[in-house]
Scaffold this active site. Structure first.
Site, PDB file in Angstrom:
ATOM      1  N   GLY A   1       0.819  -1.215   0.000  1.00 42.17           N
ATOM      2  CA  GLY A   1       0.000   0.000   0.000  1.00 42.17           C
ATOM      3  C   GLY A   1       0.849   1.260   0.000  1.00 42.17           C
ATOM      4  O   GLY A   1       0.503   2.260  -0.632  1.00 42.17           O
TER       5      GLY A   1
ATOM      6  N   LYS B   1      22.596 -23.466 -15.172  1.00 40.74           N
ATOM      7  CA  LYS B   1      22.261 -23.171 -16.563  1.00 40.74           C
ATOM      8  C   LYS B   1      20.742 -22.996 -16.620  1.00 40.74           C
ATOM      9  O   LYS B   1      19.981 -23.961 -16.539  1.00 40.74           O
ATOM     10  CB  LYS B   1      22.707 -24.309 -17.485  1.00 40.74           C
ATOM     11  CG  LYS B   1      22.489 -23.964 -18.954  1.00 40.74           C
ATOM     12  CD  LYS B   1      23.206 -24.951 -19.865  1.00 40.74           C
ATOM     13  CE  LYS B   1      23.225 -24.465 -21.312  1.00 40.74           C
ATOM     14  NZ  LYS B   1      21.890 -24.285 -21.870  1.00 40.74           N
TER      15      LYS B   1
ATOM     16  N   ARG C   1      18.786 -13.497 -28.689  1.00 38.53           N
ATOM     17  CA  ARG C   1      20.037 -14.008 -29.228  1.00 38.53           C
ATOM     18  C   ARG C   1      19.957 -14.203 -30.750  1.00 38.53           C
ATOM     19  O   ARG C   1      20.915 -13.930 -31.465  1.00 38.53           O
ATOM     20  CB  ARG C   1      20.353 -15.331 -28.538  1.00 38.53           C
ATOM     21  CG  ARG C   1      21.578 -16.021 -29.039  1.00 38.53           C
ATOM     22  CD  ARG C   1      21.980 -17.114 -28.066  1.00 38.53           C
ATOM     23  NE  ARG C   1      23.156 -17.812 -28.533  1.00 38.53           N
ATOM     24  CZ  ARG C   1      23.110 -18.889 -29.304  1.00 38.53           C
ATOM     25  NH1 ARG C   1      21.955 -19.381 -29.669  1.00 38.53           N
ATOM     26  NH2 ARG C   1      24.222 -19.465 -29.699  1.00 38.53           N
TER      27      ARG C   1
ATOM     28  N   LYS D   1      32.821 -21.712 -15.835  1.00 37.74           N
ATOM     29  CA  LYS D   1      33.553 -20.671 -16.565  1.00 37.74           C
ATOM     30  C   LYS D   1      34.875 -20.409 -15.863  1.00 37.74           C
ATOM     31  O   LYS D   1      34.916 -20.356 -14.631  1.00 37.74           O
ATOM     32  CB  LYS D   1      32.733 -19.365 -16.591  1.00 37.74           C
ATOM     33  CG  LYS D   1      31.389 -19.507 -17.274  1.00 37.74           C
ATOM     34  CD  LYS D   1      30.534 -18.262 -17.131  1.00 37.74           C
ATOM     35  CE  LYS D   1      29.193 -18.491 -17.820  1.00 37.74           C
ATOM     36  NZ  LYS D   1      28.239 -17.387 -17.591  1.00 37.74           N
TER      37      LYS D   1
ATOM     38  N   CYS E   1     -14.451 -34.750   0.729  1.00 30.82           N
ATOM     39  CA  CYS E   1     -15.637 -34.359   1.502  1.00 30.82           C
ATOM     40  C   CYS E   1     -16.877 -35.178   1.176  1.00 30.82           C
ATOM     41  O   CYS E   1     -17.932 -34.935   1.735  1.00 30.82           O
ATOM     42  CB  CYS E   1     -15.922 -32.873   1.288  1.00 30.82           C
ATOM     43  SG  CYS E   1     -16.617 -32.513  -0.332  1.00 30.82           S
TER      44      CYS E   1
ATOM     45  N   CYS F   1     -15.574 -31.434  -7.729  1.00 28.73           N
ATOM     46  CA  CYS F   1     -16.306 -31.682  -6.499  1.00 28.73           C
ATOM     47  C   CYS F   1     -17.320 -30.565  -6.330  1.00 28.73           C
ATOM     48  O   CYS F   1     -17.027 -29.398  -6.570  1.00 28.73           O
ATOM     49  CB  CYS F   1     -15.323 -31.686  -5.337  1.00 28.73           C
ATOM     50  SG  CYS F   1     -16.127 -31.459  -3.753  1.00 28.73           S
TER      51      CYS F   1
HETATM   52  S1  IVH Z   1      27.126 -18.029 -20.664  1.00 30.12           S
HETATM   53  C1  IVH Z   1      29.949 -17.459 -24.046  1.00 30.12           C
HETATM   54  N1  IVH Z   1      25.822 -18.747 -18.520  1.00 30.12           N
HETATM   55  O1  IVH Z   1      22.815 -21.243 -22.487  1.00 30.12           O
HETATM   56  C2  IVH Z   1      29.003 -18.024 -23.096  1.00 30.12           C
HETATM   57  N2  IVH Z   1      24.783 -19.109 -20.623  1.00 30.12           N
HETATM   58  O2  IVH Z   1      24.753 -21.581 -25.219  1.00 30.12           O
HETATM   59  C3  IVH Z   1      27.690 -17.392 -23.197  1.00 30.12           C
HETATM   60  N3  IVH Z   1      22.532 -20.083 -20.467  1.00 30.12           N
HETATM   61  O3  IVH Z   1      21.150 -19.775 -24.687  1.00 30.12           O
HETATM   62  C4  IVH Z   1      26.650 -17.972 -22.349  1.00 30.12           C
HETATM   63  N4  IVH Z   1      22.453 -20.190 -18.278  1.00 30.12           N
HETATM   64  O4  IVH Z   1      21.223 -18.181 -22.637  1.00 30.12           O
HETATM   65  C5  IVH Z   1      25.815 -18.691 -19.859  1.00 30.12           C
HETATM   66  N5  IVH Z   1      24.775 -19.300 -16.527  1.00 30.12           N
HETATM   67  C6  IVH Z   1      24.758 -19.237 -17.859  1.00 30.12           C
HETATM   68  C7  IVH Z   1      23.655 -19.676 -18.612  1.00 30.12           C
HETATM   69  C8  IVH Z   1      23.716 -19.606 -20.008  1.00 30.12           C
HETATM   70  C9  IVH Z   1      21.786 -20.430 -19.399  1.00 30.12           C
HETATM   71  C10 IVH Z   1      22.091 -20.243 -21.864  1.00 30.12           C
HETATM   72  C11 IVH Z   1      22.305 -19.048 -22.739  1.00 30.12           C
HETATM   73  C12 IVH Z   1      22.406 -19.612 -24.109  1.00 30.12           C
HETATM   74  C13 IVH Z   1      22.992 -20.944 -23.849  1.00 30.12           C
HETATM   75  C14 IVH Z   1      24.466 -20.867 -24.129  1.00 30.12           C
END
Ligand code: IVH
Length: 708
Positions: free
Chosen positions: A58, A145, A166, A325, A446, A461
């Site tokens: 609110g 992911k 993308r 990564k 019930c 129901c």
């Molecule tokens: S990094 C160069 N991190 O997976 C790397 N991608 O092929 C670029 N995705 O459709 C992507 N979770 O949207 C990265 N934690 C994550 C991710 C991720 C999902 C998806 C991304 C893309 C595909 C990568």
């Protein structure tokens, strides 16, 4: 970009500021507007990103309305990043292609089991970097992911200017109008945190599991298509041309990377590591998944994969694997790319989401709207990392379509879906005969009657108010502003009241005392008093509100109004036969049947009596005249199958208009209404010269027209 979005281009920003000055906006108003926006940004961030609101809804609304009022008075002050400008009503003819400043790459996928997958990646990285076995472990960032849609968010001078999908990695589509509606995505970045002039934030637009479930329930209720998984739901929403649709879809976002950014040589930030970059994005207001973690060497990657795999089913969002990564950006640069994939990252998926198992039984669950759902009880089986023992079978027709019977080997899927489902049957002989599944005739919770409406796939129901499964929904509906209007009786309170078994039936609401209310979580004495006062106030109501509040299926406000007009008194409605109900304006067979079935359940009548005993009251009126008895004195015989009306309905309609419906044709018969495959009665009518009507002729007669 289309015209209406151009409004928000960087050039028009400066122009706008100038306009504001020109328009002679008082300085105090300009600073007030800025202060209100800053406050709303902060609250929205706490609510949507941190999931930790610090003010009641609110209060947010009050400040929002203040801002709206000021912007209304001084339109020159409106900026595209104002919290009021999330939905800008853009409807596009098509999506515009946009070339990415930095390509959006894909990642190599590792499908090996958890140990070898992570080890293979670590070994590849070490080899590329020329490290031998004695060198120190490499530091990685491990991330979920996300199962959604990759998005590039471009900010110029701290303002969101473009959002693109993308696409093929080189060229995506401009979906800015929809992305602006996502509350978790900042429209502007904080001015005091060294945000570079150009930065593209990349991440995943997705839909939380609970949000998808709610969306699907809404879609289903509206007869619209439902989404099989969060990815479809996100993609279907983001690519809409009309931003008001995306605005209604509960989309979320997780940041995981960067696109173009002002380089350090030109004053851009030098993050050093991927992890530090994510922390910075978090400090700029972007959601970064809390599961993201640093991992040293392959063994910690394996542990991460295992841990997230175990948590997976309980995560609020859907994932299909994890991503590893290399943390150091310098090492990332050294590793570089191979074709269109970075050598410094890999996706590690989780195993198959479909498994066969034995279906041991089919039970029936009752949902909060009374829908009966058959649930398969399964021999425990690991599907996508969790043990599944139950799976949904939607409804009776779903079972028939899939042809599954108890004792079958069935395939279970845990895909993007929140609830595991039985996909079908593993082909093979059944060693013994097993009868087909049938829906119970009475509710397993019930014991009220179970019905299925014509043309509907679902069984329900009829217990309504009385059924434990439907209690919360029934109470919320009863308390609704347009029903009994009990202010302060919202979701959270009803959850507590029902879960704590303080309120079992509607009348219990009126039996609440100050002490039992004040004892609840987050309930101060003052708010408890307010709720009690609202309850007291609601006792004096109208029959229309009361009737609507009972939540009788198919009885909305207008039907409630028509019923009250027609019958005047509640008792007359409760005791009305289907025929009598059919005489009410706009009440057809389905609605009449819902009302009749509802009041035929003794517990529903009991609830009504108790509510009256608790002091709920209204003024009763006089019934209006019965429907005109335009067929009084006529005798009609029905024979054969009518094309649309059932024989019973036709009979009710004729009787309601005063006709006598007879089973045999004689000289006294006024009309014979004949459908397909009419036999001897039709012949008799022709022999005696009795006029014969078809269904259309009968309807004309009922309308008072000359049947032709
Ligand atoms: S990094 C160069 N991190 O997976 C790397 N991608 O092929 C670029 N995705 O459709 C992507 N979770 O949207 C990265 N934690 C994550 C991710 C991720 C999902 C998806 C991304 C893309 C595909 C990568």
């Amino acid at each position: 970009m289309t015209e209406n979005l151009d409004l928000f281009s960087a050039e028009s920003q400066g122009q706008k500021a100038q306009d504001a000055i020109n328009a002679g906006v008082p300085g105090s108003v300009t600073s007030k507007v800025a202060a209100l926006r800053a406050q709303l940004w902060q609250w929205a961030h706490e609510y949507y990103v941190l999931d930790a609101p610090t003010v009641p809804d609110g209060e947010y609304d009050r400040v929002y309305q203040q801002l709206e009022a000021l912007e209304g008075a001084y339109p020159a002050l409106v900026t595209p990043d104002s919290p009021t400008q999330r939905v800008i009503g853009a409807v596009l003819d098509g999506l515009t292609p946009v070339r990415h400043a930095v390509p959006m790459l894909s990642i190599q996928t590792e499908t090996d089991n958890e140990a070898t997958g992570a080890m293979a990646f670590d070994q590849r990285v070490r080899k590329e970097l020329g490290l031998d076995a004695s060198a120190a472990a490499i530091e990685y960032v491990a991330e979920p992911k996300f199962d959604g849609l990759a998005m590039n968010l471009r900010y110029e001078n701290g303002r969101l200017v473009q959002a693109t999908t993308r696409g093929d990695g080189e060229v995506g589509e401009d979906v800015t109008h929809n992305i602006r509606t996502i509350r978790q995505i900042p429209l502007s970045l904080p001015a005091d945190r060294n945000v570079p002039p150009v930065v593209e934030v990349r991440g995943e637009v997705h839909m939380a599991k609970a949000d998808l479930e709610k969306l699907n329930a809404r879609q289903q209720a509206a007869g619209a298509k439902t989404f099989a998984n969060p990815r479809n739901a996100a993609a279907g929403s983001v690519r809409q041309l009309d931003s008001s649709i995306a605005a209604q879809r509960p989309l979320s976002f997780f940041a995981y990377g960067l696109g173009e950014i002002t380089p350090p040589e030109q004053g851009g930030p030098d993050f050093g590591t991927h992890y530090a970059m994510l922390q910075t994005l978090r400090s700029w207001g972007f959601p970064v998944a809390p599961q993201v973690a640093l991992a040293r060497g392959a063994s910690e990657l394996v542990a991460f994969h295992q841990r997230i795999g175990a948590e997976r089913a309980n995560l609020p969002y859907e994932i299909d694997g994890v991503v590893y990564k290399v943390n150091s950006l310098a090492l990332q640069r050294r590793l570089g790319f191979k074709s269109r994939e970075p050598r410094w990252a890999v996706a590690h998926k989780y195993p198959a989401q479909e498994m066969p198992t034995l279906m041991e039984a089919i039970d029936v669950q009752v949902g909060r709207t009374g829908k009966l759902t058959p649930v398969a009880r399964l021999a425990p089986v690991q599907v996508g990392g969790v043990v599944v023992t139950n799976a949904t079978l939607s409804n009776l027709f779903d079972i028939r379509k899939k042809g599954v019977r108890v004792g079958d080997q069935v395939i279970v899927r845990r895909a993007g879906d929140v609830i595991p489902e039985v996909v079908g049957r593993v082909p093979g002989e059944r060693p013994v005969y097993v009868p087909n599944f049938r829906m119970p005739r009475t509710c397993p919770i019930c014991a009220s009657a179970v019905v299925r409406e014509k043309g509907e796939a679902n069984h329900r129901c009829t217990g309504g108010l009385f059924c434990g499964a439907q209690r919360k929904e029934a109470i919320l509906h009863f308390a609704h502003r347009r029903a009994m209007d009990i202010e302060g009786l919202g979701d959270k309170l009803v959850d507590q009241l029902v879960d704590g078994q303080v309120v079992r039936v509607l009348p219990d609401l009126y039996r609440l005392g100050l002490s039992s209310l004040a004892a609840l979580d987050r309930m101060a004495e003052k708010s408890a008093q307010n709720v009690l006062a609202a309850l007291e106030k609601s006792k004096s109501t109208t029959l229309q509100r009361f009737l609507f509040g009972l939540g009788i299926r198919n009885v909305g406000e207008s039907t409630a109004r028509d019923l009250v007009k027609h019958f005047g008194k509640l008792d007359a409605i409760m005791d009305a036969s289907v025929e009598e109900l059919l005489q009410v304006k706009d009440v057809g067979p389905v609605v009449a049947d819902s009302i009749h079935t509802f009041f035929a359940q003794p517990h529903n009548r009991e609830v009504v009596e108790q509510l009256r005993a608790c002091g709920v009251h209204w003024e009763e009126g006089e019934p209006v005249e019965k429907a005109p008895q335009i067929l009084a004195g006529l005798t009609v015989v029905l024979t054969g199958t009518l094309p649309t009306l059932g024989r019973d309905v036709a009979k009710d309609m004729l009787e309601a208009a005063g006709a006598k419906v007879s089973g045999s044709v004689s000289k006294k018969t006024s009309y014979v209404v004949a459908g397909a495959e009419a036999g001897s009665k039709l012949a008799k009518a022709e022999e005696l010269g009795v006029p014969v009507l078809d269904e259309a002729g009968m309807l004309a007669l009922l309308r008072g027209e000359q049947p032709g």
